[in-house]
Design a protein around this motif. Structure first.
Motif, PDB file in Angstrom:
ATOM      1  N   VAL A  58       0.695  -1.380   0.311  1.00 49.02           N
ATOM      2  CA  VAL A  58      -0.472  -0.032   0.062  1.00 49.02           C
ATOM      3  C   VAL A  58       0.777   1.213   0.516  1.00 49.02           C
ATOM      4  O   VAL A  58       0.341   1.917  -0.591  1.00 49.02           O
ATOM      5  N   ALA A  59       2.504   0.776   0.435  1.00 44.83           N
ATOM      6  CA  ALA A  59       3.427   2.396   0.380  1.00 44.83           C
ATOM      7  C   ALA A  59       3.561   3.023  -0.668  1.00 44.83           C
ATOM      8  O   ALA A  59       3.732   3.875  -1.224  1.00 44.83           O
ATOM      9  N   VAL A  60       2.905   2.438  -1.735  1.00 44.35           N
ATOM     10  CA  VAL A  60       3.187   2.738  -2.920  1.00 44.35           C
ATOM     11  C   VAL A  60       2.240   3.619  -3.343  1.00 44.35           C
ATOM     12  O   VAL A  60       2.716   4.746  -4.518  1.00 44.35           O
ATOM     13  N   LEU A  61       1.442   3.890  -3.134  1.00 44.97           N
ATOM     14  CA  LEU A  61       0.356   4.416  -2.885  1.00 44.97           C
ATOM     15  C   LEU A  61       1.245   6.321  -2.970  1.00 44.97           C
ATOM     16  O   LEU A  61       0.726   7.417  -2.860  1.00 44.97           O
ATOM     17  N   ALA A  62       2.011   6.991  -1.763  1.00 40.35           N
ATOM     18  CA  ALA A  62       3.075   7.282  -1.908  1.00 40.35           C
ATOM     19  C   ALA A  62       3.446   7.822  -2.688  1.00 40.35           C
ATOM     20  O   ALA A  62       4.134   8.825  -2.575  1.00 40.35           O
ATOM     21  N   ALA A  63       3.749   6.556  -3.685  1.00 38.52           N
ATOM     22  CA  ALA A  63       4.963   7.100  -4.718  1.00 38.52           C
ATOM     23  C   ALA A  63       4.064   7.701  -5.766  1.00 38.52           C
ATOM     24  O   ALA A  63       4.713   8.307  -6.715  1.00 38.52           O
ATOM     25  N   THR A  64       2.536   7.553  -5.642  1.00 41.50           N
ATOM     26  CA  THR A  64       2.359   8.244  -6.766  1.00 41.50           C
ATOM     27  C   THR A  64       1.467   9.466  -7.015  1.00 41.50           C
ATOM     28  O   THR A  64       2.103  10.129  -8.024  1.00 41.50           O
TER      29      THR A  64
END
Length: 328
Positions: free
Chosen positions: A211-217
């Motif tokens: 879910v941390a990928v959302l922080a890269a968005t």
């Protein structure tokens, strides 16, 4: 922006990419050291997919970093011997090599860390086959995009004529071309892009939840949007005016000669149009990458479009001459 300025912006972008990749390669294994065995599996049997080679943690961190330093050194030497490409621009092969190599090494490092994560012995490390295949696909894509972007960048701006008013001989065809870049916007794009890459690499390495990928968005979107607004290319020809954005020349806008009522030059500043990049204001639409002279066209809908490019007076003169030739 002058040719020297374009070369400087490209050079700083390459330096930022090289330093950022190096920092991530070195920092990734130590960042996960509390969850890694003393030795890391670093090589897998192609047939069984089981690990058959290992390195100490410090060696696993430094070895890909040394490979990256060697690759960048080879590219730099080749560029120096080739005179840094035509007109001082970074050639496509160099951009593709650094892009492909950087992504491959980062993906490989993330795969190794993830495979060894939470295992007491390196012999128990997970398989990396699918991760290697995925990394290869992404690296090839990045290298191809970098190669195409470098090939699209013009090495110089050919002037159409020396005067503000043109008298075109019958049958003669002239083309005016200019490109402007903003190094500060390119720097912002590079920083946000590296932050997005760092987050994604951390997730791939298993150091953070998916879910941390959302922080890269947000960082990835900011990188793409700012990069698209950091450079512009304008082209005047028999077709009219074409303005394209970003290193790939996409997206773009086109005005046919019959859609242009008039062309002129005008000095504008970011304060007048509301900032940098693609701006909408009381003056109309302005692509603002540097203060000063802009090419301004008045369309058939009584709307102005302006773009900050060098030699705008030549572009305006050529547009007016071409429109007159076509019986505007």
């Amino acid at each position: 922006m002058t040719e020297r300025g374009r070369r400087s912006a490209a050079a700083w972008g390459a330096v930022g990419w090289c330093v950022g990749v190096l920092a991530l390669l070195v920092a990734l294994p130590p960042a996960a050291s509390s969850r890694l065995p003393e030795r890391l599996a670093t090589h897998w049997n192609a047939g069984s997919g089981r690990p058959d080679g290992s390195m100490a943690l410090w060696a696993a961190a430094l070895f890909p970093a040394l490979v990256w330093v060697l690759l960048t050194a080879v590219v730099m030497v080749a560029l120096r011997r080739a005179g840094s490409g035509a007109g001082g621009a970074i050639p496509g092969w160099a951009v593709a090599s650094l892009g492909f190599g950087g992504v491959m090494l980062l993906g490989g490092q993330a795969s190794i860390v993830r495979a060894n994560l939470d295992h007491a012995d390196w012999h128990d490390a997970d398989s990396v086959t699918s991760w290697v295949v995925g990394t290869l696909v992404v690296a090839t894509t990045v290298g191809s995009i970098g190669f195409l972007a470098a090939r699209r960048a013009p090495s110089q701006t050919p002037p159409a004529t020396d005067g503000p008013v043109l008298d075109l001989p019958a049958g003669q065809r002239l083309i005016w071309l200019a490109r402007t870049s903003n190094p500060w916007l390119q720097a912002v794009s590079a920083v946000t892009g590296l932050l997005a890459i760092a987050v994604v690499v951390g997730v791939l390495a298993g150091l953070a939840e998916s879910v941390a990928v959302l922080a890269a968005t947000p960082f990835a979107l900011a990188c793409a949007l700012v990069l698209g607004c950091s450079s512009v290319q304008a082209r005047v020809s028999e077709r009219g005016l074409d303005v394209t954005f970003g290193p790939l020349g996409w997206p773009g806008r086109h005005w046919a000669l019959e859609d242009i009522e008039s062309a002129r030059t005008e000095n504008r500043t970011p304060a007048q149009v509301g900032g940098w990049g693609y701006r909408l204001s009381g003056l109309g639409t302005t692509v603002m990458l540097r203060s000063g002279e802009c090419l301004v066209i008045r369309t058939g809908r009584d709307k102005d479009f302006a773009v900050s490019v060098d030699d705008a007076d030549q572009a305006a003169a050529l547009l007016n001459a071409l429109s007159a030739r076509h019986g505007r």
